[in-house]
Write a protein that holds these residues in place. Sequence first.
Motif, PDB file in Angstrom:
ATOM      1  N   GLY A  78      46.938  32.967  36.419  1.00  0.00           N
ATOM      2  CA  GLY A  78      47.226  34.075  35.515  1.00  0.00           C
ATOM      3  C   GLY A  78      46.459  33.969  34.208  1.00  0.00           C
ATOM      4  N   LEU A  79      46.324  32.747  33.689  1.00  0.00           N
ATOM      5  CA  LEU A  79      45.569  32.545  32.455  1.00  0.00           C
ATOM      6  C   LEU A  79      44.092  32.889  32.660  1.00  0.00           C
ATOM      7  CD1 LEU A  79      47.161  29.185  31.228  1.00  0.00           C
ATOM      8  CD2 LEU A  79      47.454  31.444  30.207  1.00  0.00           C
ATOM      9  N   ARG A  80      43.546  32.518  33.807  1.00  0.00           N
ATOM     10  CA  ARG A  80      42.151  32.844  34.094  1.00  0.00           C
ATOM     11  C   ARG A  80      41.955  34.358  34.163  1.00  0.00           C
ATOM     12  NH1 ARG A  80      42.561  27.857  36.788  1.00  0.00           N
ATOM     13  NH2 ARG A  80      40.802  26.470  36.296  1.00  0.00           N
ATOM     14  N   GLY A  82      43.779  36.588  32.682  1.00  0.00           N
ATOM     15  CA  GLY A  82      43.897  37.102  31.322  1.00  0.00           C
ATOM     16  C   GLY A  82      42.622  36.897  30.529  1.00  0.00           C
ATOM     17  N   MET A  83      41.963  35.741  30.682  1.00  0.00           N
ATOM     18  CA  MET A  83      40.709  35.479  29.973  1.00  0.00           C
ATOM     19  C   MET A  83      39.605  36.405  30.464  1.00  0.00           C
ATOM     20  SD  MET A  83      39.653  33.607  27.535  1.00  0.00           S
ATOM     21  CE  MET A  83      38.059  33.401  26.737  1.00  0.00           C
ATOM     22  N   LEU A  85      40.009  39.449  31.686  1.00  0.00           N
ATOM     23  CA  LEU A  85      40.271  40.781  31.139  1.00  0.00           C
ATOM     24  C   LEU A  85      39.928  40.842  29.647  1.00  0.00           C
ATOM     25  CD1 LEU A  85      43.645  41.620  32.925  1.00  0.00           C
ATOM     26  CD2 LEU A  85      41.369  42.551  33.416  1.00  0.00           C
ATOM     27  N   PHE A  86      40.180  39.749  28.932  1.00  0.00           N
ATOM     28  CA  PHE A  86      39.822  39.701  27.514  1.00  0.00           C
ATOM     29  C   PHE A  86      38.313  39.825  27.328  1.00  0.00           C
ATOM     30  CE2 PHE A  86      38.411  36.875  24.022  1.00  0.00           C
ATOM     31  CZ  PHE A  86      38.820  37.666  22.958  1.00  0.00           C
TER      32      PHE A  86
END
Length: 261
Positions: A78-80, A82-83, A85-86
């Motif tokens: 999930g963190l990947r 999110g990064m 998409l950022f």
Amino acid sequence: MAHHHHPFHMVNPSPWPLTGAVAALLLTSGLAVWFCYNSIILLSLGLILLLLTMYQWWRDVVRESTFQGFHTLPVQKGLRLGMILFIVSEVLFFTGYFWAFYHSSLAPTPELGGIWPPTGITPLDPFEVPLLNTAVLLASGVAITWAHHSIVEGERKEAIQSLMITVVLGLYFTTLQAIEYYEAAFTIADGIFGSTFFVATGFHGLHVMIGSTFIIISLLRLIWHHFTTQHHFGFEAAAWYWHFVDVVWLFLYVSIYWWGS
């Protein structure tokens, strides 16, 4: 996490989103007060609160990932995402500035004299400091890739050395760009050329400073044994961000410095 029946991290209540929102409000309001009334009190309060929020929020994230083991594989996935998409949002951010530049340069209006660069503008030589900065930033991209491979292979000493090289090159880039701004023959007030040049390259410079900070924190965490060969997403995120900064600079150099001059 033994009492959980899933591998995801359900975060505890935290005050940092609220303090971050208040800091953002103070910063934007403080900028308006500074521009209109020449007072930096509100702006300073917002900046201090933002820095304190950043430090304490990231401290909590480091604790959760490194010491409490909450960043399981699904959480890292999930963190990947999110990064990614950022970074996509950052691409769209810079697309607006490139759009403004090409809109003005490909079809110069009569107010600009029908030519580009506009009359009276002396652009920077793309084969002097800008070319050196390009080489510096590309070299830093090679160094951080070296650091990534070193971490994966368990070569901690090499990873530290290569990350230190990346930090030095990033700070060198920022110094060269500051000198370039100081010696430029035009300013941000010199029409559309000055506006597009300084806003696009200035925001990129801001991203370089943010990325340098990101890498410095990753370097400190590497020295403190926070990363392993399998668990080092904090560094991966910094590397992705730095490669994004590299690519944006290549587009800036080719479009604004070389072709645009």
